[in-house]
Scaffold this active site. Structure first.
Site, PDB file in Angstrom:
ATOM      1  N   HIS A   1       3.902   3.708   1.360  1.00  0.00           N
ATOM      2  CA  HIS A   1       2.578   3.740   1.988  1.00  0.00           C
ATOM      3  C   HIS A   1       2.474   2.767   3.154  1.00  0.00           C
ATOM      4  CE1 HIS A   1      -1.663   4.645   2.205  1.00  0.00           C
ATOM      5  NE2 HIS A   1      -1.983   3.378   2.047  1.00  0.00           N
ATOM      6  N   ASP A   2       3.120   1.628   3.062  1.00  0.00           N
ATOM      7  CA  ASP A   2       3.059   0.624   4.121  1.00  0.00           C
ATOM      8  C   ASP A   2       3.684   1.085   5.430  1.00  0.00           C
ATOM      9  OD1 ASP A   2       1.561  -1.373   3.032  1.00  0.00           O
ATOM     10  OD2 ASP A   2       3.216  -2.773   2.694  1.00  0.00           O
TER      11      ASP A   2
ATOM     12  N   SER B   1      -4.711   5.077   5.943  1.00  0.00           N
ATOM     13  CA  SER B   1      -5.203   4.818   4.594  1.00  0.00           C
ATOM     14  C   SER B   1      -6.733   4.940   4.569  1.00  0.00           C
ATOM     15  CB  SER B   1      -4.710   3.447   4.118  1.00  0.00           C
ATOM     16  OG  SER B   1      -4.843   3.303   2.739  1.00  0.00           O
TER      17      SER B   1
ATOM     18  N   ARG C   1      -4.262  -7.900  -6.135  1.00  0.00           N
ATOM     19  CA  ARG C   1      -3.413  -7.727  -4.949  1.00  0.00           C
ATOM     20  C   ARG C   1      -1.964  -7.472  -5.342  1.00  0.00           C
ATOM     21  NH1 ARG C   1      -3.245  -5.962   0.195  1.00  0.00           N
ATOM     22  NH2 ARG C   1      -1.822  -7.173   1.491  1.00  0.00           N
TER      23      ARG C   1
ATOM     24  N   ASP D   1       5.753   7.855   0.420  1.00  0.00           N
ATOM     25  CA  ASP D   1       4.437   7.310   0.067  1.00  0.00           C
ATOM     26  C   ASP D   1       3.972   7.987  -1.224  1.00  0.00           C
ATOM     27  OD1 ASP D   1       1.820   6.477  -0.170  1.00  0.00           O
ATOM     28  OD2 ASP D   1       1.211   7.120   1.830  1.00  0.00           O
TER      29      ASP D   1
END
Length: 379
Positions: free
Chosen positions: A352-353, A156, A226, A319
């Site tokens: 994405h994680d 990232s 968040r 992602d």
């Protein structure tokens, strides 16, 4: 060290790399000093200093990449990757991870006291550039006595920093792994960050960035930022598999509270984030990502043409924050510059994680690539 590949207890170190008398000169021309940097190391630097790996962390990461701090219930954020017998084997590699300039976990940032005023910098802290991160971390390598990295590795925002480092100073990096990253955010990416920053700055307790002086925190804004960001880190399939439409166990009737399990999850993520991250750092670091566009620079690949780097670029098929197209764009530019590039788009349901998770094909690919770097050395 334990028998299960864990590093055990680790320590965060802090070093002053720039002073008021000898300040850091930023890409903008502004100066900053003193500058302290928090970092951790794992493994042993070889006698020839040829096994060093630098880990560049993501937006809300920090120097604590692996092992445990005393009393902690969870290990560092990339513990599944780093350690004895793990893909990044600390019996063979010397691994360094440092907190970013502008961060809030021991490195100088906007929540640090400005020695010129005796007050927290707040929004008087200078805007940063990706190159500033690289400059500070290169200074850390000088402090550690490491002239050249065997590997620079990041996911990232960390992958973006690795790309910047490789293009600006390729003579310092033999191999670079850029994972789930981008060389230029699209309008949607910038929009997500804009809403997150607006939530923070519109919080009644933000106080023009001087909330600490008022003994407050922009909790609502940071929590909202968040929660929204976390939605972009997981794929639709991941949300469906983890939560579906499962009601929250304490729901008694429909309303506007936490009615679904996914709402409870996001609420929890927002609350715990407040305890470990600073709102000002979120503003500054996310803005760096917005402006990052290295291939738009004149002669952007001139240095790496003269000093080729072996690149590994990886993306994940689910992602959607930094889709495979972002990685392919990086690959195209590097190939056009004649760089040796390997590219893998890894199947994973986690979005994405995925770069933080022990996805089997992902780790197998990294393990094989790490083995090759050891065989070939610094060349």
């Amino acid at each position: 060290m334990t028998d299960n590949g864990a590093l055990g207890l680790v320590e965060t170190h802090t070093v002053r790399l720039f002073t008021a008398a000898d300040p850091l000169v930023l890409a903008s021309g502004s100066t900053l000093g003193p500058v302290d940097v928090a970092y951790e190391t794992y493994g042993t630097l070889s006698a020839d200093r040829d096994n060093a790996v630098f880990i560049c962390h993501a937006l809300t990461g920090d120097a604590h990449a692996a092992g445990f701090h005393p009393g902690a219930k969870r290990p560092g954020w990339w513990d599944n990757l780093i350690g004895p017998g793990k893909p990044l084997d600390t019996n063979r590699f010397f691994v360094v991870c440092a907190n970013l300039l502008g961060g809030c976990q021991g490195t100088t940032g906007p929540s640090t006291l400005d020695p010129a005023t005796g007050r927290v910098y707040g929004l008087d802290f200078p805007l940063l550039d990706m190159d500033d991160f690289v400059t500070v971390h290169r200074a850390l390598l000088d402090h550690l006595g490491i002239e050249r990295l065997l590997i620079a590795l990041g996911g990232s925002l960390g992958g973006m920093q690795v790309l910047e480092w490789s293009l600006r100073h390729p003579e310092q990096i033999a191999n670079a792994a850029i994972i789930a990253a981008s060389s230029r955010l699209n309008a949607q990416n910038i929009a997500f960050s804009a809403v997150a920053r607006r939530a923070i700055m519109d919080d009644p307790d933000f106080n023009d960035g001087r909330y600490s002086e008022a003994g407050a925190l922009p909790r609502l804004g940071l929590r909202t930022a968040r929660m929204m960001a976390h939605i972009t880190y997981l794929s639709e399939d991941a949300f469906s598999e983890k939560f579906g439409r499962t009601p929250h166990p304490e729901r008694d009737k429909p309303g506007f509270g936490i009615d679904f399990a996914v709402e409870s999850y996001l609420d929890h993520q927002g609350k715990v984030f407040i305890e470990r991250f600073d709102a000002l750092s979120y503003l500054y670091l996310s803005r760096v990502m917005d402006y990052f566009d290295p291939f738009s620079r004149p002669n952007a690949t001139e240095a790496v043409l003269a000093n080729p780097v072996n690149f590994l670029v990886m993306s994940f098929d689910t992602d959607w924050r930094f889709s495979a197209e972002h990685s392919r764009r990086i690959v195209k530019h590097l190939e056009n510059a004649g760089q040796p590039v390997s590219y893998r788009n890894i199947p994973s349901p986690w979005g994405h994680d995925s770069f933080l998770l022990p996805v089997e094909r992902y780790h197998d690919t990294l393990r094989a690539w790490f083995e090759r770097t050891l065989r070939e050395g610094l060349r």
